[in-house]
Structures are given as C-alpha cells and as structure tokens.
Write a protein that holds these residues in place. Structure first.
Motif, short mmCIF file in Angstrom:
data_model
loop_
_atom_site.label_atom_id
_atom_site.label_comp_id
_atom_site.label_asym_id
_atom_site.label_seq_id
_atom_site.Cartn_x
_atom_site.Cartn_y
_atom_site.Cartn_z
N GLY A 17 0.79 -1.22 0.00
CA GLY A 17 0.00 0.00 0.00
C GLY A 17 0.82 1.27 0.00
O GLY A 17 0.42 2.27 0.60
N GLY A 18 1.99 1.24 -0.64
CA GLY A 18 2.82 2.43 -0.73
C GLY A 18 3.69 2.70 0.48
O GLY A 18 4.33 3.75 0.56
N GLN A 78 8.09 8.22 6.40
CA GLN A 78 7.35 7.00 6.73
C GLN A 78 7.66 6.40 8.10
O GLN A 78 6.90 5.54 8.58
CB GLN A 78 7.60 5.93 5.66
CG GLN A 78 7.01 6.26 4.30
CD GLN A 78 6.74 5.01 3.47
OE1 GLN A 78 6.67 3.89 3.99
NE2 GLN A 78 6.57 5.20 2.18
N ALA A 79 8.72 6.83 8.75
CA ALA A 79 9.11 6.21 10.03
C ALA A 79 8.09 6.50 11.11
O ALA A 79 7.47 7.57 11.16
CB ALA A 79 10.49 6.69 10.46
N ASP A 80 7.92 5.55 12.00
CA ASP A 80 7.02 5.70 13.13
C ASP A 80 7.51 6.80 14.07
O ASP A 80 8.71 7.07 14.16
CB ASP A 80 6.94 4.36 13.89
CG ASP A 80 5.87 4.37 14.95
OD1 ASP A 80 6.20 4.69 16.10
OD2 ASP A 80 4.71 4.06 14.62
N ALA A 95 13.57 1.35 0.60
CA ALA A 95 12.37 0.51 0.47
C ALA A 95 11.12 1.38 0.39
O ALA A 95 10.18 1.07 -0.37
CB ALA A 95 12.28 -0.45 1.66
N ALA A 96 11.09 2.48 1.14
CA ALA A 96 9.94 3.39 1.10
C ALA A 96 9.81 4.04 -0.27
O ALA A 96 8.70 4.23 -0.78
CB ALA A 96 10.07 4.45 2.19
N TYR A 108 5.83 2.00 -6.70
CA TYR A 108 5.05 0.86 -7.19
C TYR A 108 3.79 0.57 -6.40
O TYR A 108 3.07 -0.35 -6.72
CB TYR A 108 5.95 -0.39 -7.23
CG TYR A 108 7.04 -0.31 -8.26
CD1 TYR A 108 6.75 -0.44 -9.61
CD2 TYR A 108 8.37 -0.11 -7.88
CE1 TYR A 108 7.75 -0.38 -10.56
CE2 TYR A 108 9.37 -0.04 -8.83
CZ TYR A 108 9.07 -0.16 -10.18
OH TYR A 108 10.07 -0.09 -11.11
N GLY A 109 3.53 1.41 -5.36
CA GLY A 109 2.37 1.13 -4.50
C GLY A 109 1.10 1.72 -5.04
O GLY A 109 0.02 1.42 -4.53
#
Length: 323
Positions: free
Chosen positions: A24-25, A114-116, A315-316, A322-323
């Motif tokens: 999902g991206g 994207q990191a928590d 990776a993100a 591609y997400g």
C-alpha cells in the motif's frame, strides 16, 4: 498482502542489504541487515550474489537501491570504491523485474516521511509530532551535508532532494569569522558544507587552536570527533560545541528558506552528537532569526533515530513508486 523486496544502501566502504516488506505504498517490515565491505567484492553484482548465497540462494525479484552520490546518467561511479552501476542493466545483471534507484539522502527523506513517531527524538521546539501537512526540512551532516525537504498532506507526500549544502556560509561571530578566513585561503567560495560536515571539524579545531596560540598535532576528523566525545581533548570538545552552533544556524536558515513547519536532523553523525546538540547553543542559534524568532521557536526540531534510515528509506521509495 505485503511484497518482499531487497533493499540496499551503498556507500564508499560498505554495502548494506536487507529484505523489506512493502504494501500500500509503505514499508511494513524491515529484516535484519547484512553489511558487506565493498573492497571485498569486485562489483555490485558479485556482492549481490554473496548476499543471495547468505539468504539461501534466491532473492525477491525487486530491488531498491540507495547510493551515496548522483543517480543520473548511463553509468554511476562511486568515489571511494571501484564499483560501477549501469541502471539500464540492473534487471539483467541482478535478475530482477523492478527496481528503484535513489540518492542516499533522498532515501533518508523517505525514511523521515514514513518512520514511526518512536524514531524521532526532540532536540528543541514544541514537544509534539512533526506536522502532518506542509513542509519538513531534513538536514544530515556526514561526509558532506545532505539537505532535502518533504511536502506532505496526510498520508500523501513528496521528497525533494536538493544541493542545499552548497549555499554560502554566513559567520555570526568573531570565531566563525576566523574559521571563514582560514577556509578562504583554500577556497574562493566557502559553502556551509565546508563547516557543517564531518570533515569540517578539522578547520574548526585548528582555528580554535590558532586563536589560543596552541600548537596541535594535525588530526583527521575521525580522531577529533572521537577525542571530543570521549572527553580526552577539551579543545576538540570546544570544536564540537562550535560545530553545533553552526549547525543550529544552518538548520534555521534552511527552515526559513524552505518554509518548513518542522525540521529533522538525520545521519549517523547527528546520532553521535545528540547530547552535544541539546546542551550546546544549537537550540538558541536555530531560533535567533531576528524578527522571526517567535516563528522559529514554534517549529519542532527532531533527531531521527531509526537504526537504518538508508535501507528503510530506499524501500519506502520503492513502495511509493510501485504502490
């Protein structure tokens, strides 16, 4: 269901590999890191094969690669190792169907996006999360000075890598005047990267020694950082404090220029000096922007503490594409 990919972070000395899960991206998992020495492998392809062997002989048919350098052109060369990468041949050489190739600091930008929240530590400003919308400046002192910014609107975001490390250095006191004068003997134009980067500590250290009339043994930057953080050398410790002052000024300038609603300090060097940043004049220098002091004091400034932002960020970047 998540998709498994290989994520790679290539520098001059090391190439780091891991298996990540994307869905999902976004990155939903990051496996254990494998670090290979670039000098031990003739090419990226042979390092890839070594990693495949360590993983039991087969790898996912998708890869995300973060590279410490420019990613444009038909041939990508590295400064400190003999490897070359031809993007057009990645699929053929590595037997993959899809790939993403990003600059290492662009990858860090994706990691910040994207990191928590648990991977962000407050340095100064309000003790709350980074804004969910608007611009976030990302600054990473290391071998050079990485600069990027993120624009986000809820779950959506864009990363813009920049060459902000090459804007002009603006001294704010007599000691920084002296550092600038020293550097101008070697460089017609002095950028902020000459001071606010790992190697920049050498000129700060030697300028302080000259101002005190002290003769010091020439040291490389790694030795100065080590001596400063271990407490063995008070002059080196003073140089780190001066470094933190300059970093505060630069971070504030970039936040103003980029219209940021928050700032993130990234990179291994930032983690090493986290305690020095907090107890030095970094917070004051960040805020001291004349008529904009009130505006600057309202900006959250964080340190990203993710153990592998390059691998996670590459990776993100793949997940976003591609997400």
């Amino acid at each position: 269901m998540s998709e498994a990919i290989v994520t790679v972070d290539i520098g001059g000395t090391h190439a780091r590999f891991a298996i990540a899960g994307v869905e999902g991206g976004r990155v939903v998992s990051l496996g254990e890191e494998t670090t290979l020495h670039t000098k031990d492998h003739a090419s990226f392809q042979t390092a890839w094969q070594d990693f495949a062997h360590r993983q039991g002989g087969s790898l996912p048919r998708a890869i995300a690669i973060a590279i410490a350098g420019p990613t444009r052109g038909e041939i990508i060369r590295f400064t400190n190792n003999p490897w070359i990468i031809r993007p057009a041949l990645i699929g053929e050489k590595l037997d993959v169907d899809r790939y993403v190739l990003v600059n290492d600091f662009e990858a860090v930008g994706h990691a910040v996006a994207q990191a928590d929240e648990r991977y962000f530590e407050r340095l100064t400003g309000p003790d709350g999360p980074l804004p969910a919308s608007g611009t976030i400046s990302v600054i990473g002192p290391g071998t050079g000075l990485g600069v990027a910014h993120i624009w986000r609107n809820g779950a959506d975001y864009r990363v813009q890598a920049t060459e902000g490390g090459h804007i002009d250095f603006a001294p704010l006191d007599s000691i920084e005047d002296a550092v600038l004068a020293r550097l101008r003997k070697r460089h017609r134009r002095v950028s902020i990267e000459r001071i606010v980067s790992g190697p920049g500590i050498i000129d700060i250290y030697e300028t302080l020694a000259a101002l005190e009339g002290r003769a010091v043994t020439p040291l490389d930057d790694k030795a100065i950082w080590t001596n400063a953080l271990s407490g063995e050398d008070s002059l080196a410790a003073a140089a780190v404090d001066r470094f933190c002052l300059s970093l505060g000024s630069v971070a504030g300038d970039l936040a103003l220029a980029q219209g940021a609603g928050g700032v993130v300090i990234a990179g291994g060097l930032g983690l090493r000096i986290r305690d020095s940043l907090v107890r030095s004049g970094f917070p004051e220098r960040f805020v001291e922007k004349g008529r904009f002091e009130g505006f600057m004091s309202a900006l959250p400034v964080k340190l990203i503490t993710h153990p592998q932002p390059g691998l996670f960020g590459a990776a993100a970047a793949f997940a976003r594409q591609y997400g």
